[in-house]
Write a protein that holds these residues in place. Structure first.
Motif, PDB file in Angstrom:
ATOM      1  N   GLY B 202     -33.494  44.294  -0.821  1.00  0.00           N
ATOM      2  CA  GLY B 202     -34.372  42.639  -1.015  1.00  0.00           C
ATOM      3  C   GLY B 202     -34.154  41.969  -2.545  1.00  0.00           C
ATOM      4  O   GLY B 202     -34.344  41.123  -2.838  1.00  0.00           O
ATOM      5  N   LEU B 203     -33.122  42.994  -3.312  1.00  0.00           N
ATOM      6  CA  LEU B 203     -32.889  41.859  -4.884  1.00  0.00           C
ATOM      7  C   LEU B 203     -31.907  40.578  -4.067  1.00  0.00           C
ATOM      8  O   LEU B 203     -32.400  39.636  -5.210  1.00  0.00           O
ATOM      9  CB  LEU B 203     -32.207  42.452  -5.395  1.00  0.00           C
ATOM     10  N   PHE B 204     -31.400  40.484  -2.711  1.00  0.00           N
ATOM     11  CA  PHE B 204     -30.349  39.185  -2.316  1.00  0.00           C
ATOM     12  C   PHE B 204     -31.290  39.164  -0.955  1.00  0.00           C
ATOM     13  O   PHE B 204     -30.898  37.577  -1.172  1.00  0.00           O
ATOM     14  CB  PHE B 204     -29.275  39.424  -2.243  1.00  0.00           C
ATOM     15  N   THR B 205     -32.360  39.154  -0.974  1.00  0.00           N
ATOM     16  CA  THR B 205     -32.910  38.213   0.340  1.00  0.00           C
ATOM     17  C   THR B 205     -34.572  38.082   0.172  1.00  0.00           C
ATOM     18  O   THR B 205     -34.524  36.813   0.689  1.00  0.00           O
ATOM     19  CB  THR B 205     -32.866  39.246   0.855  1.00  0.00           C
ATOM     20  N   TYR B 206     -35.082  38.193  -0.725  1.00  0.00           N
ATOM     21  CA  TYR B 206     -36.033  38.316  -1.197  1.00  0.00           C
ATOM     22  C   TYR B 206     -36.486  36.586  -1.673  1.00  0.00           C
ATOM     23  O   TYR B 206     -35.129  36.448  -2.657  1.00  0.00           O
ATOM     24  CB  TYR B 206     -37.094  39.193  -2.483  1.00  0.00           C
ATOM     25  N   GLY B 207     -37.647  35.917  -1.939  1.00  0.00           N
ATOM     26  CA  GLY B 207     -37.648  34.578  -2.977  1.00  0.00           C
ATOM     27  C   GLY B 207     -38.355  35.043  -4.278  1.00  0.00           C
ATOM     28  O   GLY B 207     -38.682  36.212  -4.316  1.00  0.00           O
ATOM     29  N   ALA B 208     -39.612  34.167  -4.690  1.00  0.00           N
ATOM     30  CA  ALA B 208     -40.141  34.231  -5.422  1.00  0.00           C
ATOM     31  C   ALA B 208     -41.255  35.075  -5.539  1.00  0.00           C
ATOM     32  O   ALA B 208     -41.401  35.083  -4.269  1.00  0.00           O
ATOM     33  CB  ALA B 208     -40.331  32.437  -6.252  1.00  0.00           C
ATOM     34  N   SER B 209     -41.408  35.764  -5.961  1.00  0.00           N
ATOM     35  CA  SER B 209     -43.011  36.925  -5.973  1.00  0.00           C
ATOM     36  C   SER B 209     -43.601  37.472  -6.965  1.00  0.00           C
ATOM     37  O   SER B 209     -43.235  36.829  -8.194  1.00  0.00           O
ATOM     38  CB  SER B 209     -42.668  37.841  -5.335  1.00  0.00           C
ATOM     39  N   SER B 210     -44.639  37.337  -7.474  1.00  0.00           N
ATOM     40  CA  SER B 210     -45.687  37.200  -8.275  1.00  0.00           C
ATOM     41  C   SER B 210     -44.923  39.228  -9.101  1.00  0.00           C
ATOM     42  O   SER B 210     -45.910  39.688  -9.871  1.00  0.00           O
ATOM     43  CB  SER B 210     -47.211  36.891  -8.560  1.00  0.00           C
ATOM     44  N   GLN B 211     -44.729  40.156  -7.756  1.00  0.00           N
ATOM     45  CA  GLN B 211     -44.122  41.433  -7.727  1.00  0.00           C
ATOM     46  C   GLN B 211     -43.326  41.409  -8.496  1.00  0.00           C
ATOM     47  O   GLN B 211     -42.768  40.736  -7.270  1.00  0.00           O
ATOM     48  CB  GLN B 211     -45.391  42.133  -7.163  1.00  0.00           C
ATOM     49  N   PRO B 212     -42.818  42.406  -9.002  1.00  0.00           N
ATOM     50  CA  PRO B 212     -40.820  42.760  -9.211  1.00  0.00           C
ATOM     51  C   PRO B 212     -40.420  42.838  -7.854  1.00  0.00           C
ATOM     52  O   PRO B 212     -39.292  42.728  -7.345  1.00  0.00           O
ATOM     53  CB  PRO B 212     -40.920  43.428 -10.485  1.00  0.00           C
ATOM     54  N   GLU B 213     -41.139  43.899  -7.411  1.00  0.00           N
ATOM     55  CA  GLU B 213     -41.101  44.561  -6.021  1.00  0.00           C
ATOM     56  C   GLU B 213     -40.332  43.292  -5.057  1.00  0.00           C
ATOM     57  O   GLU B 213     -39.594  44.074  -4.188  1.00  0.00           O
ATOM     58  CB  GLU B 213     -41.433  45.435  -6.047  1.00  0.00           C
ATOM     59  N   THR B 214     -40.747  42.703  -5.123  1.00  0.00           N
ATOM     60  CA  THR B 214     -41.003  42.109  -3.905  1.00  0.00           C
ATOM     61  C   THR B 214     -40.498  40.797  -4.064  1.00  0.00           C
ATOM     62  O   THR B 214     -39.949  39.486  -3.084  1.00  0.00           O
ATOM     63  CB  THR B 214     -42.181  41.528  -3.111  1.00  0.00           C
ATOM     64  N   VAL B 377     -40.616  29.072  -5.862  1.00  0.00           N
ATOM     65  CA  VAL B 377     -39.937  28.741  -4.519  1.00  0.00           C
ATOM     66  C   VAL B 377     -39.967  30.184  -3.653  1.00  0.00           C
ATOM     67  O   VAL B 377     -39.235  31.263  -3.743  1.00  0.00           O
ATOM     68  CB  VAL B 377     -38.666  28.325  -4.259  1.00  0.00           C
ATOM     69  N   ALA B 378     -40.906  30.538  -2.289  1.00  0.00           N
ATOM     70  CA  ALA B 378     -41.443  31.573  -1.489  1.00  0.00           C
ATOM     71  C   ALA B 378     -39.968  32.116  -1.197  1.00  0.00           C
ATOM     72  O   ALA B 378     -40.009  32.741   0.078  1.00  0.00           O
ATOM     73  CB  ALA B 378     -42.566  32.171  -1.895  1.00  0.00           C
ATOM     74  N   ASP B 379     -39.766  30.619  -0.400  1.00  0.00           N
ATOM     75  CA  ASP B 379     -39.079  29.857   1.148  1.00  0.00           C
ATOM     76  C   ASP B 379     -37.445  29.705   1.095  1.00  0.00           C
ATOM     77  O   ASP B 379     -37.232  29.192   0.367  1.00  0.00           O
ATOM     78  CB  ASP B 379     -40.124  29.998   2.386  1.00  0.00           C
ATOM     79  N   TYR B 380     -37.270  30.405   2.248  1.00  0.00           N
ATOM     80  CA  TYR B 380     -35.477  29.432   1.552  1.00  0.00           C
ATOM     81  C   TYR B 380     -35.735  28.369   1.865  1.00  0.00           C
ATOM     82  O   TYR B 380     -36.158  27.536   2.242  1.00  0.00           O
ATOM     83  CB  TYR B 380     -35.023  30.363   2.438  1.00  0.00           C
ATOM     84  N   PRO B 381     -35.129  27.722   0.848  1.00  0.00           N
ATOM     85  CA  PRO B 381     -34.848  25.914   1.561  1.00  0.00           C
ATOM     86  C   PRO B 381     -33.695  25.534   2.932  1.00  0.00           C
ATOM     87  O   PRO B 381     -32.991  26.091   2.715  1.00  0.00           O
ATOM     88  CB  PRO B 381     -34.440  25.541   0.499  1.00  0.00           C
ATOM     89  N   VAL B 382     -34.222  24.867   3.968  1.00  0.00           N
ATOM     90  CA  VAL B 382     -33.250  25.308   4.808  1.00  0.00           C
ATOM     91  C   VAL B 382     -32.117  22.839   4.587  1.00  0.00           C
ATOM     92  O   VAL B 382     -30.622  23.529   5.209  1.00  0.00           O
ATOM     93  CB  VAL B 382     -34.498  23.981   6.487  1.00  0.00           C
ATOM     94  N   THR B 383     -32.532  23.085   4.271  1.00  0.00           N
ATOM     95  CA  THR B 383     -31.621  21.305   3.637  1.00  0.00           C
ATOM     96  C   THR B 383     -31.786  21.337   2.454  1.00  0.00           C
ATOM     97  O   THR B 383     -32.604  22.083   1.804  1.00  0.00           O
ATOM     98  CB  THR B 383     -32.415  20.158   4.328  1.00  0.00           C
TER      99      THR B 383
END
Lengths: 492, 439
Positions: B202-214, B377-383
């Motif tokens: 998850g460290l490499f795949t998640y975006g920003a989040s208010s909780q550390p584990e996600t 930014v929680a979602d991956y940017p596409v462009t």
């Protein structure tokens, strides 16, 4: 109409022109390529350049000018009452127009007809608002008629502009192609023409550096002049209180104090501590590596010191935040001193370590440049190695070393991330290195991260600070170069 | 030994006596040894600091590569997920999956889920991201509804901290993040092997989040990649073109002197000033979107350009004149000499310079802060035009966040950044050694 719909076919046309040009040149000499003035490829390149280049340049110019021109045209259509409004209210109006404009392309054809109707008075504003809301445009209250008109007109102008642009570009491409096609003959000096174009592109690449400098100076200067219209230069340069006080709901433009002196003092104080660490360590390291160290030690130690320069400054800042700051605080507590975890001492020492490689590698080069004959003469008179260094080599290398120190100082003054994380944000005019201070760079960051209102003094002050910083570092760099050049010893 | 003979034979003037005084000699030799010691101490100071820095970051960060999860058999109760029997996307999106996990955890621990304090404590053991984990699996395969599926589910950040030893068990219960019952549960589940530390993808795949584990570096890595691509695509042609012109074609007049001075000055301008330039020109004047990786790439291009120009000039200068003269001699034009002979031979140097420029650009934070990449930014940017963030900026954002779990992640992200830089530097050094030509 997206830009790619135009660029894609244009590039394809250029490629086609390349092939056609080559084929025509080959046909013109009946296959005997030796009869052509240039090698075959240049004829195709010539045709491709004539087809694609004017069109691409026109496209770039059009894209740059499109938005300002459309904004101006839309602005002219706004009623006088908008022009009478104060600046924050005008910004609000612009914001509402923009949010509708962003949503309009998402509308289906039917929904767009509703908005069109509202613009021309056939449908009601409420209908338009419902349609916009259904497509993701959120408006707090019902928009005034001129706002819908402005947004709708903006869309029409945009579409019109794109259509005209496509036409102009097509004309340029076709015209260029035809012009070049009929000029391809065996005697055509295609290589010379192509090489002139390539030379032109190389020259424009090298003027990017000048453009960047001009861009920096002008953009920052422009906003700084705006700032000085709101806050007098005396207050800024001579003020000793920094209290920006952002605008809140009750005061439209908060009365803030923008005194530069605490920030300048913090910058200079931290840089002084950093140099106090970096110059002795860097100089002694350079002296040891060039005079005393054996080749294996040198091969190991020099890259390791370079690593210190390669570590990003955010890593230094983070290290100061979680380890070095608390460490200094605990050491201070053990000795009875009150050292804050974010203080001049912490930031200065960490920054000093970061600058060590600058001082040491520059000094290393300078010390190595001193000719061997001076060393041998001194040693021949019976001096020890350290005496030779202290009395002969260092005076000879002094101008270069001073230049290196000035360059390191300019680096320390412009440093941001270490001080953001390790020095604190309290603008403090103090002589105590154990207290937190803040610097010019920290304040630039904190004034600009957050909601921006581009015309308020709170935002513009960042540009004034940036200009000050730019001028100081530029002056230091120029002075360093001047000193090195003036006092450089000429050996034989 | 020759010294004694010389000393004995020298005339006994005051000056000569002073010079030959053995005590003075001893002092001078002692000063010499001290001087040498200072030099060595300086180098050891620098080295020691480096070791302190690296060890502090690694010791704080290595634990972020592991994340605690529960291995539970979750019964995907159709009554909870799709009570009306409908299995459309909206129903599946809106279902409360956390109840199912709570039930599974309660069953494993052997506690009664209807007891409200027990339910509250159970909630405190599970991450809020658990809902999304199950939801994604159900939506991907709706046939799982009704079955009992074994899954790995994220533990709450506090549980993670406890297992990694960041929470002090000796603090009284009222001040601790987990109460005594929860601590007991954690110990029991760890002993039974249900609560384990697994590699933290998850460290490499998640975006920003208010909780550390996600929260993770996914968005930052993609943003940085977009920016590096922009830098390479823009600054290499511009930099090589400018350097080639200045070295090969430019006449020695005031205009080219001005260009040279400008390039050298730009290399020394503080990076934050480039950020101001990007803000004023790219965002304010050209109207590009804020937080877009394209704008970040443009600003970084302007910063990397002087480095590439200077490195390319050095590489072009290193190509011996005989090559140029030979090419001109067989009839090539100056442009053909440049593109067919000089530039290919200068390519290793250009490559090394580009990699060094990229390394510097990858670590830059300050200019990116100015153009607004400090976004959540929680979602991956596409462009490249969508909001994104960058690796060093993500480190900055996590570093200024207060939660303990983020400290560990910041150090982990720093380790990732340093690894990238180390690999790129190693590639540059390798390329330099492999393609270096001694003319």
């Amino acid at each position: 109409m997206s830009v790619w719909i135009i660029v894609g076919p244009l590039l394809a046309a250029g490629f086609a022109a390349l092939l056609i040009g080559n084929a025509r040149a080959r046909a013109a000499v009946g296959g005997e390529l030796a009869n052509l003035h240039s090698r075959l490829g240049y004829y195709g390149t010539y045709l491709a350049i004539l087809t694609a280049l004017p069109a691409l340049l026109a496209l770039a110019l059009w894209l740059v000018l499109e938005r300002p021109v459309i904004d101006f045209a839309v602005g002219r259509g706004l009623p006088d009452q908008v022009r009478m409004m104060s600046t924050p209210e005008q910004t609000l109006v612009t914001g509402r127009i923009n949010s509708i404009s962003e949503g309009l392309p998402r509308l289906s054809a039917d929904d767009l007809k509703v908005v069109q109707g509202a613009r021309y008075g056939v449908r009601t504003i409420d209908d338009a608002q419902k349609v916009l809301q259904a497509n993701g445009v959120v408006l707090g209250s019902a928009p005034e008629p001129y706002i819908i008109a402005a947004a709708y007109d903006g869309l029409i102008y945009h579409n019109l502009s794109r259509q005209i642009m496509a036409g102009v570009i097509a004309l340029l491409a076709i015209g260029g192609f035809l012009f070049g096609y009929f000029r391809i003959k065996p005697r055509l000096r295609a290589r010379n023409i192509v090489e002139k174009v390539v030379l032109g592109s190389l020259i424009s690449a090298s003027t990017i550096a000048i453009l960047t400098t001009f861009g920096i100076v002008f953009s920052v200067l422009f906003e700084t002049i705006h700032f000085f219209q709101l806050v007098s230069p005396d207050n800024f340069f001579l003020g000793h209180v920094w209290d920006p006080r952002f605008a809140s709901a009750d005061n439209n433009r908060g009365e803030g104090q923008f005194g530069l002196l605490p920030l300048l003092w913090g910058t200079l104080f931290i840089s002084f501590v950093a140099l106090a660490v970096a110059v002795p360590v860097g100089l002694f390291a350079a002296i040891y590596l060039s005079e005393y160290a054996g080749p294996r030690f040198r091969a190991f130690a020099k890259p390791v010191l370079e690593i210190l320069a390669g570590i990003p400054t955010i890593v230094y800042g983070f290290f100061a935040l979680i380890t070095f700051g608390p460490l200094m605080r605990d050491i201070g507590a053990a000795v009875g001193l009150d050292i804050s975890a974010t203080s001049v001492l912490v930031a200065g020492i960490v920054m000093g370590v970061m600058i060590i490689p600058f001082v040491s590698s520059l000094s290393d080069d300078i010390i190595n440049a001193v000719p061997q004959s001076l060393r041998e003469g001194s040693l021949g008179l019976g001096a020890t190695k350290s005496e030779t260094i202290k009395r002969v080599i260092m005076p000879a290398a002094l101008p270069g070393v001073v230049g290196a120190v000035l360059l390191a100082a300019s680096r320390a003054i412009g440093e941001t991330m270490i001080v953001v994380l390790a020095a604190g944000i309290a603008a403090n005019l103090t002589l105590n290195p154990f207290e937190p201070v803040t610097t010019i760079t920290v304040k630039i960051v904190s004034q600009l991260t957050g909601d921006l209102e581009f015309t308020s003094p709170q935002t513009l002050v960042a540009f004034a600070l940036g200009l000050t910083l730019f001028v100081i570092t530029l002056a230091l760099n120029i002075y360093a170069l001047y000193i090195v050049r003036k006092y450089k010893e000429q050996y034989e | 030994m020759a010294d004694e003979g010389v000393i004995a034979a020298a005339p006994q003037t005051t000056a000569a006596r002073r010079l030959n005084d053995p005590a003075l000699l001893k002092r001078r030799y002692a000063a010499e040894r001290r001087f040498q010691l200072y030099g060595l101490a300086a180098i050891l100071f620098g080295l020691g600091f480096l070791v302190l820095l690296l060890s502090s970051i690694i010791s704080n960060g290595w634990s972020s590569f592991l994340q605690t999860s529960y291995r539970l058999d979750v019964r995907l109760d159709p009554q909870v997920i799709a009570p009306d029997g409908k299995r459309d996307i909206d129903t599946l999106y809106g279902a409360d999956y956390t109840t199912l996990v709570r039930a599974a955890l309660a069953k494993t621990l052997g506690v009664d889920m209807n007891n409200r304090p027990v339910r509250r404590d159970l909630n405190g053991m599970l991450s809020r991201g658990v809902d999304v984990q199950i939801r994604d699996r159900v939506i991907a395969d709706p046939s799982l509804i009704g079955k009992t599926v074994p899954m790995w589910l994220l533990a709450h950040g506090n549980v993670d901290s406890l297992v990694k030893g960041h929470i002090d068990r000796a603090i009284p219960e009222a001040r601790r993040q987990l109460n005594n019952r929860q601590v007991e549960w954690v110990d029991k589940l760890t002993a039974d092997g249900i609560l384990q530390k697994r590699f933290n993808t998850g460290l490499f795949t998640y975006g920003a989040s208010s909780q550390p584990e996600t929260s993770g570096l996914g968005v930052a890595l993609i943003g940085s990649m977009f920016m590096m691509l922009t830098v390479v695509i823009l600054s290499v042609p511009l930099g090589v073109g400018a350097a080639a012109y200045l070295e090969e074609f430019a006449p020695k007049n005031r205009w080219t002197d001005l260009i040279e001075v400008n390039i050298n000055n730009l290399a020394a301008v503080p990076s934050i000033v480039f950020g101001l330039l990007g803000l004023a020109v790219f965002i304010n004047f050209f109207g590009l979107p804020r937080s877009a990786s394209l704008v970040g790439g443009l600003v970084l291009t302007l910063m990397t350009l002087p480095t590439i120009i200077i490195a390319t000039r050095a590489a072009i200068r290193a190509v011996p004149p005989s090559i140029r003269e030979a090419a001109l001699g067989v009839g090539a034009s100056r442009m053909q000499t440049l593109f067919h002979h000089v530039l290919p031979l200068a390519l290793p140097g250009i490559l090394t310079g580009t990699i060094i420029g990229l390394v510097q650009a990858l670590g830059e934070t300050a200019p990116l802060l100015m153009i607004g990449m400090v976004a959540f930014v929680a979602d991956y940017p596409v462009t490249p035009l969508e909001p994104a963030t960058a690796l060093p900026v993500q480190i900055y954002m996590w570093a200024t966040s207060a939660e303990r779990g983020f400290v560990e992640r910041t150090a982990g992200a720093t380790i990732v950044l340093l690894l990238f830089l180390f690999v790129m530097n190693a590639v540059a050094v390798f390329l330099r050694h492999k393609f270096e030509r001694k003319w």
